[in-house]
Write an enzyme that holds these catalytic residues in place. Structure first.
Site, PDB file in Angstrom:
ATOM      1  N   TYR A 141      93.480   2.252 -95.084  1.00  0.00           N
ATOM      2  CA  TYR A 141      93.990   0.930 -95.475  1.00  0.00           C
ATOM      3  C   TYR A 141      93.048   0.266 -96.489  1.00  0.00           C
ATOM      4  O   TYR A 141      93.466  -0.168 -97.563  1.00  0.00           O
ATOM      5  CB  TYR A 141      94.155   0.047 -94.227  1.00  0.00           C
ATOM      6  CG  TYR A 141      94.298  -1.417 -94.546  1.00  0.00           C
ATOM      7  CD1 TYR A 141      95.453  -1.897 -95.144  1.00  0.00           C
ATOM      8  CD2 TYR A 141      93.256  -2.315 -94.278  1.00  0.00           C
ATOM      9  CE1 TYR A 141      95.580  -3.247 -95.467  1.00  0.00           C
ATOM     10  CE2 TYR A 141      93.375  -3.654 -94.594  1.00  0.00           C
ATOM     11  CZ  TYR A 141      94.530  -4.106 -95.193  1.00  0.00           C
ATOM     12  OH  TYR A 141      94.645  -5.443 -95.517  1.00  0.00           O
ATOM     13  N   ARG A 221      83.628 -12.021 -86.279  1.00  0.00           N
ATOM     14  CA  ARG A 221      84.515 -12.039 -87.447  1.00  0.00           C
ATOM     15  C   ARG A 221      84.581 -13.455 -87.997  1.00  0.00           C
ATOM     16  O   ARG A 221      84.159 -14.420 -87.361  1.00  0.00           O
ATOM     17  CB  ARG A 221      85.941 -11.600 -87.043  1.00  0.00           C
ATOM     18  CG  ARG A 221      86.050 -10.172 -86.561  1.00  0.00           C
ATOM     19  CD  ARG A 221      85.919  -9.182 -87.708  1.00  0.00           C
ATOM     20  NE  ARG A 221      86.003  -7.791 -87.272  1.00  0.00           N
ATOM     21  CZ  ARG A 221      84.959  -7.076 -86.842  1.00  0.00           C
ATOM     22  NH1 ARG A 221      83.747  -7.622 -86.762  1.00  0.00           N
ATOM     23  NH2 ARG A 221      85.112  -5.811 -86.485  1.00  0.00           N
TER      24      ARG A 221
HETATM   25  N1  UDP Z   1      89.825  -7.426 -80.581  1.00  0.00           N
HETATM   26  C1  UDP Z   1      89.652  -7.331 -79.204  1.00  0.00           C
HETATM   27  N2  UDP Z   1      90.761  -7.164 -78.427  1.00  0.00           N
HETATM   28  C2  UDP Z   1      92.031  -7.083 -78.946  1.00  0.00           C
HETATM   29  C3  UDP Z   1      92.188  -7.203 -80.346  1.00  0.00           C
HETATM   30  C4  UDP Z   1      91.054  -7.366 -81.135  1.00  0.00           C
HETATM   31  O1  UDP Z   1      88.524  -7.384 -78.689  1.00  0.00           O
HETATM   32  O2  UDP Z   1      92.987  -6.915 -78.169  1.00  0.00           O
HETATM   33  C5  UDP Z   1      88.636  -7.619 -81.431  1.00  0.00           C
HETATM   34  C6  UDP Z   1      88.441  -6.554 -82.492  1.00  0.00           C
HETATM   35  O3  UDP Z   1      87.650  -5.506 -81.988  1.00  0.00           O
HETATM   36  C7  UDP Z   1      87.725  -7.342 -83.597  1.00  0.00           C
HETATM   37  C8  UDP Z   1      88.264  -8.769 -83.436  1.00  0.00           C
HETATM   38  O4  UDP Z   1      88.826  -8.836 -82.136  1.00  0.00           O
HETATM   39  O5  UDP Z   1      86.347  -7.376 -83.361  1.00  0.00           O
HETATM   40  C9  UDP Z   1      89.354  -9.108 -84.452  1.00  0.00           C
HETATM   41  O6  UDP Z   1      90.317  -8.076 -84.424  1.00  0.00           O
HETATM   42  P1  UDP Z   1      91.707  -8.184 -85.182  1.00  0.00           P
HETATM   43  O7  UDP Z   1      92.487  -6.932 -84.838  1.00  0.00           O
HETATM   44  O8  UDP Z   1      92.343  -9.499 -84.880  1.00  0.00           O
HETATM   45  O9  UDP Z   1      91.326  -8.201 -86.732  1.00  0.00           O
HETATM   46  P2  UDP Z   1      90.425  -7.177 -87.596  1.00  0.00           P
HETATM   47  O10 UDP Z   1      89.010  -7.705 -87.510  1.00  0.00           O
HETATM   48  O11 UDP Z   1      90.589  -5.821 -87.020  1.00  0.00           O
HETATM   49  O12 UDP Z   1      90.990  -7.320 -88.966  1.00  0.00           O
END
Ligand code: UDP
Length: 329
Positions: A141, A221
């Site tokens: 991606y 994040r």
């Molecule tokens: N995350 C989590 N549990 C979930 C979904 C996401 O702990 O069910 C964590 C993920 O590991 C990351 C953060 O939340 O550190 C944000 O994840 P998201 O998928 O929202 O966005 P990304 O950072 O992948 O673009």
């Protein structure tokens, strides 16, 4: 300005189309509704249903009127799927954008704002992330988004395209009036999933790892409100010059951990939101947050939503206010 918004029925695209209409621009939305929603379309915009890879359709759309610019959101964005089916991502994201660029070149449309991503940095050497750090994505991606940035740079040099790549951090939140918001199928993003627990649609939230080298052990994040994203797109297209490529990190500059997001949601919703620690998700860097000072300096833009509680609250208004069958309100 007369503006084409690809992917304008999607999450960020629909908020942006709305902001452009609010600012008095004439907007045409092009979306194939493969991930976007009819309910997210702004009534003030003209809607064309179709694919950016459909060259004949693009020619018909661009022939009819002289466009001042394009805001390009249409893309696949599921990291896990991109690992399993990379060619689907190269076909749709990269080849689709090349078709769009050819049509723009042939119709003399010279301004583009592109949805790029902090995923183009991969695992950064340090945080906060500045635009001059190496771009070394760790999944297909992110690589498709970086390949498009290269196509934009090369087009700026070769045929005078003026392009702005906005490298988003974590898009979050919903429209302040609750009219539109985030709705992915399947949902994989942290804030919507946490709010689904508060709505009783899931028993608990899984925390993907609590042994990272961060203060509370969970990943950090930068959650940037979708209306702040919309405003930077508007500023970027209004200020874009032909023949130049520029790139900006779009974040708040504040890092928030997974546990802090869950705590914010507990306090906003009043729900205990049970959390269960599960294994790390592959490919998750421990910390990603932006240094947004270049956007502040060059575009005069700054995130209005800096507090995670406000971001979660706006998402909550949207999730709580909509019918429970998955359709928009
Ligand atoms: N995350 C989590 N549990 C979930 C979904 C996401 O702990 O069910 C964590 C993920 O590991 C990351 C953060 O939340 O550190 C944000 O994840 P998201 O998928 O929202 O966005 P990304 O950072 O992948 O673009």
């Amino acid at each position: 300005m007369r503006l084409l918004v690809t992917g304008g029925a999607g999450y960020v695209g629909s908020h942006c189309a709305r902001a452009l209409c609010d600012a008095g621009h004439e907007v045409v939305v092009l979306d194939d509704l493969s991930a976007g929603h009819e309910w997210a379309l702004d009534r003030r915009a003209r809607f064309v249903r179709g694919d950016i890879a459909d060259r004949a359709l693009l020619s018909r759309v661009l022939d009819g009127a002289s466009f001042d610019g394009v805001l390009h959101f249409a893309a696949f964005l599921d990291v896990g799927e991109s690992v399993r089916e990379p060619l689907k991502y190269y076909r749709n994201n990269v080849a689709g954008t090349v078709t769009l660029l050819e049509a723009m070149r042939d119709h003399g449309v010279r301004r583009l704002v592109f949805s790029s991503t902090c995923a183009t940095y991969g695992v950064p050497p340090r945080v906060p992330i500045t635009e001059d750090m190496p771009q070394d994505p760790i999944n297909p991606y992110g690589r498709t988004k970086l390949a498009i940035e290269w196509a934009l740079r090369d087009s700026a040099a070769a045929w005078g395209l003026g392009a702005c790549a906005l490298r988003y951090f974590n898009a979050a939140g919903a429209a302040s009036d609750g009219a539109i918001g985030e709705d992915h199928h399947p949902e994989s993003h942290l804030i919507p999933l946490v709010l689904q627990v508060a709505l009783g649609q899931r028993p608990h939230i899984g925390i993907f790892g609590d042994d990272y080298p961060t203060p509370d052990g969970t990943c950090i994040r930068d959650y940037i409100h979708v209306e702040d994203l919309a405003s930077i797109h508007r500023i970027a297209i209004e200020s874009q010059q032909a023949g130049a490529f520029r790139a900006f990190n779009v974040g708040t500059g504040v890092g928030t951990s997974v546990k802090e997001v869950i705590d914010a949601a507990r306090s906003v919703t009043g729900h205990p939101i049970p959390a269960v620690v599960s294994p790390r998700r592959e490919g998750d860097p421990p910390q990603l947050f932006a240094d947004p000072s270049k956007a502040q300096r060059d575009l005069g833009w700054q995130a209005r939503f800096a507090d995670i509680r406000d971001v979660v609250e706006s998402a909550w208004r949207w999730h709580r206010g909509r019918p429970q069958d998955g359709r928009g309100s």
